[in-house]
Motif scaffolding. Structure first.
Motif, PDB file in Angstrom:
ATOM      1  N   ALA A   1       0.836  -1.195   0.000  1.00  0.00           N
ATOM      2  CA  ALA A   1       0.000   0.000   0.000  1.00  0.00           C
ATOM      3  C   ALA A   1       0.860   1.230   0.000  1.00  0.00           C
TER       4      ALA A   1
ATOM      5  N   THR B   1     -14.502  -4.320  -0.268  1.00  0.00           N
ATOM      6  CA  THR B   1     -13.829  -4.903   0.891  1.00  0.00           C
ATOM      7  C   THR B   1     -12.561  -5.644   0.462  1.00  0.00           C
TER       8      THR B   1
ATOM      9  N   ALA C   1     -10.053   6.203   1.702  1.00  0.00           N
ATOM     10  CA  ALA C   1      -9.817   6.872   0.417  1.00  0.00           C
ATOM     11  C   ALA C   1      -9.930   5.874  -0.730  1.00  0.00           C
ATOM     12  N   ARG C   2      -9.335   4.721  -0.519  1.00  0.00           N
ATOM     13  CA  ARG C   2      -9.378   3.723  -1.592  1.00  0.00           C
ATOM     14  C   ARG C   2     -10.794   3.177  -1.781  1.00  0.00           C
TER      15      ARG C   2
ATOM     16  N   GLY D   1     -12.869   5.578  -3.730  1.00  0.00           N
ATOM     17  CA  GLY D   1     -12.454   5.790  -5.106  1.00  0.00           C
ATOM     18  C   GLY D   1     -12.371   4.542  -5.960  1.00  0.00           C
TER      19      GLY D   1
ATOM     20  N   PHE E   1     -12.644   1.782  -8.527  1.00  0.00           N
ATOM     21  CA  PHE E   1     -13.329   1.893  -9.805  1.00  0.00           C
ATOM     22  C   PHE E   1     -13.400   0.553 -10.534  1.00  0.00           C
TER      23      PHE E   1
ATOM     24  N   ALA F   1      -9.870  13.554  -1.498  1.00  0.00           N
ATOM     25  CA  ALA F   1      -8.462  13.142  -1.541  1.00  0.00           C
ATOM     26  C   ALA F   1      -7.584  14.157  -0.829  1.00  0.00           C
TER      27      ALA F   1
ATOM     28  N   ILE G   1     -13.075 -13.612   2.349  1.00  0.00           N
ATOM     29  CA  ILE G   1     -12.995 -12.455   1.456  1.00  0.00           C
ATOM     30  C   ILE G   1     -11.992 -12.674   0.326  1.00  0.00           C
TER      31      ILE G   1
ATOM     32  N   LEU H   1      -0.656  12.129  -3.468  1.00  0.00           N
ATOM     33  CA  LEU H   1      -1.935  12.337  -4.146  1.00  0.00           C
ATOM     34  C   LEU H   1      -2.374  11.129  -4.982  1.00  0.00           C
TER      35      LEU H   1
ATOM     36  N   ALA I   1      -4.263   8.772  -2.960  1.00  0.00           N
ATOM     37  CA  ALA I   1      -5.527   9.219  -2.395  1.00  0.00           C
ATOM     38  C   ALA I   1      -6.580   9.523  -3.453  1.00  0.00           C
ATOM     39  N   LEU I   2      -6.130   9.838  -4.665  1.00  0.00           N
ATOM     40  CA  LEU I   2      -7.078  10.247  -5.704  1.00  0.00           C
ATOM     41  C   LEU I   2      -7.682   9.015  -6.386  1.00  0.00           C
ATOM     42  N   PRO I   3      -9.007   8.957  -6.503  1.00  0.00           N
ATOM     43  CA  PRO I   3      -9.610   7.820  -7.210  1.00  0.00           C
ATOM     44  C   PRO I   3      -9.043   7.693  -8.619  1.00  0.00           C
ATOM     45  N   THR I   4      -8.806   6.479  -9.033  1.00  0.00           N
ATOM     46  CA  THR I   4      -8.119   6.269 -10.310  1.00  0.00           C
ATOM     47  C   THR I   4      -8.924   6.818 -11.483  1.00  0.00           C
TER      48      THR I   4
ATOM     49  N   PHE J   1       5.078   4.906  -4.981  1.00  0.00           N
ATOM     50  CA  PHE J   1       5.700   3.653  -4.523  1.00  0.00           C
ATOM     51  C   PHE J   1       7.212   3.812  -4.424  1.00  0.00           C
TER      52      PHE J   1
END
Lengths: 292, 277, 354
Positions: A2, A162, A220-221, A224, A226, A270, B27, B102, B105-108, B154
């Protein structure tokens, strides 16, 4: 895997006698290249979202974010987060407790398995649930018989989210709790504290910042996500669209301003995440310094 | 973690480990196993035909090459950014440091549409580059840029702590032995940075291979040219070709597991070395 | 003069780390730079090495001004406190590093490293990595690495601080022997006076950035020049009112003068044991500490408490026992000086000049 690496910039490392640093010219050039790269790759997209969002004026912006479909997408996203994040929080704490406080065989295998979802493409993360619960999936016929919908419905979205956010909190807590060792807990136990007392009064205060940080990243993940959600949702407007999916639909319908307007909401989230993350890093590093 | 005995006086081992394994199985493990079960339903010929189909092979190639290019670029610039952030002082450093996160944290999808807007022929960068004959959006270059965005943190975040903890003494020792700056960097600093660089590279690369949200908008999704493997899985699913999708996914899964093992090995090795000294 | 330092000063954000220090060192001497932690010893060493630049003053090596010579060119070997070994290089490559920088040819490097491996007793360890060595072995590698390029001057920053107390003694003796065989001028920083006294040919006492005194261990011990040195070296008791002590009322010490008394200046015993009973005062034993080779006594005389030694061969004294206390001499100290004053009663009533 992560972004779960907490690195607090220390002042010390940047104070360097001249023989172990570069000449001022080299320094300025390097800083310049780094900033230019960041501006191009990170800052420019960020700015473009707000510019595009307000291109057609504030009315279009307000209309886009108050559109019933947008509101219902927001609700669905929040609902998903409210289920997925607490589940993974409980899991993260349990896993970190078992791994950091006890010795057992196969521990490294377990840690690797917890990392698995990071290594899996989001699309595949969605696919695996379709294969299990979809119409042609393993449990598909049985679910259809009992009139239970998982795929193209809320449960599928929650499951996929999840899965994708599964390792975040565990990954943040495991190294933290391993570094802290077991001495404080053993001391508490020897003073007669019972299981939950030890956890609430000794362990939790020590890990609270790391835990909060993990929850923020996980959140956050989850908001977001997708790819995985896209596979299991079925894109039913007003029903199974989360915010990111709503953005995609608007974009594909060439409603660019509306799409960017909704996107700007997620950008704000974000940014809030980043701010909270900075605060947490600052708090945890000052807590650490106080301990040293 | 030495020092804790085989029998700990702390409670909750059974409960916490039991829940961990249960939740992990429900899961992650059982659903993932579904892919293998489903693929097992295919004959070997069916499987082989699916995964060696020209369009599928092209998608693997595009995913691998763009992820590789992006990870390599991030290797260079990630090191540079980490270096600048740790070692130099300049105004706004804290802010820049947060900005690096960022992409986490930012949605892809948001990143995807933003990059597309910038690099489309009428976008900010696109309108500058198009006259020069450089097309970015809807080409592999566009995919690579999206993956650079996704993978940057990363490398920075794996290199940064190591760089921060490097002893000044060691560099000064090299100075006292006659080494100037470049030689000290090459012979003394770089060897210490290679493990985190490799880890960061592997993480960025693994993430790039599987990335979907930030890429689909900018890639243009032309079969054989800009169609990435995750998108092909999506397409197969939309055509209700579950076996096809699963076969492609299996190949990707195996590839990511191998990457994951390599990454864990790298991290384990560098942790051990740090712990030993 | 081999090394000469003139008027060197260094400021860090308003903190005077080194203040107008001057000294010179002869070739081949082993110098102990001694002082309390944070007193500027390490800064001084780093200035000599060229790792820091002084704000003022000059440094000469072999008569040549080196202020503007880069550390890479000064020909100085430096042993760091935590050794600063190159983790990813084995022992051989660590030692050879300085030689490869100088583009020495391979055979010569091999010859020199072999020589140093023998000298430091590291033969057989050349393929090991630092994390596979003990603390003492790492220290030896750091030492060999610094010596490999044949420096003119060897600087060691707290070379024994990170080593177990047991191995430390052994290493000190070894290092002293080795340096005297090689005849290389060396300066080592330490905050441990036993270490400095045992190892050094000459000591420099540094405190708050100032050079307090330079001299051989014996001269510094017997003739401290400043209050700080008198108090810092050896075990001592500070006495606020020396004029109140028996015998010293005759010395016309002015009010508010402080004195320092070493345990070996004090004789404690039953009345018949004391050589000059008339010069002795009455006191009470408060505590008795066993110190291995002797006993240490904490004795109260009037309002003053002093430390004294007593041999194990003598009859033991008990806490609470009334004893005679003879103070043979003390150091009368002021801001800038320390003067030894003998007990006038001991030597006959002759006038004593301070």
């Amino acid at each position: 895997m992560a972004g779960a690496i907490t690195a607090h910039l220390s002042e010390k490392a940047s104070q360097r006698p001249k023989h172990i640093t570069e000449s001022p010219v080299v320094r300025i050039v390097l800083i310049g290249i780094a900033l230019l790269f960041l501006a191009l790759i990170v800052l420019l997209p960020l700015a473009s979202i707000f510019v595009e969002a307000f291109k057609k004026g504030i009315e279009v912006y307000v209309a886009s974010v108050t559109d019933p479909d947008a509101i219902s997408a927001l609700k669905l996203t929040l609902f998903t987060v409210i289920i997925a994040v607490p589940l993974n929080t409980v899991f993260g704490i349990a896993a970190a407790w078992a791994i950091s406080k006890f010795q057992f065989r196969g521990k490294n295998v377990l840690i690797t398995l917890i990392d698995l979802p990071f290594a899996v493409s989001p699309v595949i993360s969605g696919l695996i649930y379709v294969l299990l619960f979809g119409a042609q999936g393993m449990f598909g016929p049985w679910l259809a018989e009992h009139d239970i919908k998982i795929i193209f419905a809320l449960p599928g979205i929650v499951l996929a989210t999840t899965f994708v956010t599964f390792p975040f909190i565990a990954r943040e807590l495991i190294p933290l709790m391993q570094a802290q060792g077991v001495q404080e807990e053993e001391a508490a136990a020897s003073l007669g504290a019972k299981g939950w007392q030890i956890f609430w009064r000794v362990t939790l205060p020590n890990i609270k910042w790391g835990l909060l940080y993990g929850i923020i990243l996980c959140n956050a993940r989850a908001v977001g996500e997708f790819g995985a959600v896209s596979v299991v949702s079925g894109h039913i407007r007003g029903e199974t669209n989360t915010l990111p999916l709503h953005i995609e639909i608007l974009y594909n319908e060439y409603q660019f301003s509306a799409s960017f307007a909704v996107a700007s909401l997620l950008v704000l989230l974000a940014l809030v995440t980043l701010v909270v993350k900075s605060i947490v890093e600052w708090k945890s590093s000052s807590q650490q310094e106080a301990k040293e | 973690m030495k020092g804790s005995k085989s029998r700990s006086i702390l409670p909750g081992f059974g409960l916490s480990l039991g829940f961990t394994i249960f939740y992990l199985s429900v899961i992650v493990l059982i659903p993932l196993a579904g892919v293998f079960v489903k693929t097992a339903g295919l004959t070997w010929e069916q499987f082989w035909d699916t995964v060696t189909n020209a369009r599928v092979l092209a998608s693997y190639r595009i995913s691998l090459l763009t992820a590789l290019a992006a990870a390599l670029i991030n290797l260079v610039f990630g090191l540079l950014i980490a270096w600048v952030l740790v070692r130099y002082r300049f105004p706004g450093k804290k802010l820049i440091d947060s900005l690096v996160d960022l992409p986490f944290a930012l949605p892809t999808a948001v990143a995807g549409i933003a990059l597309t807007a910038i690099y489309a022929p009428n976008g900010w960068m696109g309108s500058l580059l198009t006259p020069l004959g450089i097309k970015v959006a809807f080409t592999p270059i566009g995919i690579t840029i999206a993956l650079i965005f996704i993978g940057l943190p990363f490398v920075v975040r794996t290199v940064q702590p190591v760089l921060q903890d490097l002893d000044k003494d060691v560099e000064e020792a090299a100075v006292m032995l006659g080494a100037y700056r470049w030689r000290t960097f090459r012979r003394i600093i770089m060897p210490e940075l290679i493990p985190p660089l490799l880890t960061g590279f592997a993480l960025a690369f693994a993430r790039g291979i599987g990335e979907y949200g930030s890429v689909v908008f900018i890639s243009g999704n032309m079969p054989l040219k800009t169609e990435i493997a995750p998108l092909l899985i999506m397409t197969k699913l939309e055509q209700h070709d579950y076996s096809g999708a699963t076969a492609i996914a299996l190949v990707m899964l195996v590839a990511s597991f191998v990457m994951l093992l390599i990454i864990n090995y790298l991290q384990w090795r560098s942790n051990r070395r740090v712990a030993a000294v | 003069m081999h090394i000469e330092v003139r008027g060197v000063s260094k400021n860090y954000n308003g903190h005077q780390a080194v203040a107008n220090v001057s000294f010179s060192i002869e070739r081949g001497k082993l110098i102990g730079l001694l002082g309390p932690s944070g007193g500027g010893k390490s800064t001084l060493l780093r200035i000599l090495a060229g790792l820091e630049s002084p704000d003022a003053g000059e440094i000469y090596i072999n008569g040549k001004l080196v202020n503007n010579v880069q550390p890479q060119q000064r020909g100085i070997g430096f042993v760091f406190q935590n050794y600063a070994l190159f983790k990813h290089m084995n022992v051989f490559d660590n030692i050879a590093f300085g030689l490869t920088i100088r583009k020495t040819d391979k055979a010569e490097i091999k010859r020199r490293v072999d020589e140093l491996l023998d000298l430091t007793g590291l033969r057989g360890f050349e393929q090991r990595y630092p994390h596979q060595l003990s603390g003492g072995q790492r220290q030896r590698v750091a030492f060999a690495r610094a010596l490999a390029p044949r420096p003119e001057l060897l600087l060691l920053d707290e070379p024994f601080a990170a080593i177990d107390a047991k191995v430390r003694k052994e290493l000190r003796t070894w290092l002293k022997g080795l340096i005297s065989t090689l005849g290389i001028t060396s300066i080592f920083v330490t905050h441990d006076q036993d270490e400095a006294v045992e190892v050094a040919d000459e000591m420099l006492i540094v405190q708050q950035g100032r050079l307090e005194q330079q001299g051989t261990p014996i001269s510094i011990y017997t003739e401290p020049k400043t209050a700080f040195v008198a108090g810092f070296i050896g075990h001592s008791t500070v006495v606020e009112e020396p004029a109140a002590l028996r015998g010293f009322e005759l010395t016309k010490l002015s009010q508010g003068t402080q004195a320092i008394i070493r345990p070996e200046f004090v004789e404690v015993g039953r009345e018949q044991e004391i050589a000059f009973p008339s010069a002795a005062a009455k006191g009470t034993v408060r505590h008795v500490f066993f110190r291995g080779a002797h006993l240490e006594l904490d004795v109260q005389v009037g309002d003053t408490r002093v430390a004294a030694h007593r041999s194990l061969d003598q009859e033991p004294l008990q806490p609470g026992e009334e004893v005679s206390v003879l103070i043979h001499r003390l150091y009368v100290v002021s801001e800038q000086s320390a003067v030894m004053v003998e007990n006038p009663l001991k030597v006959d009533p002759l006038p004593v000049h301070i």
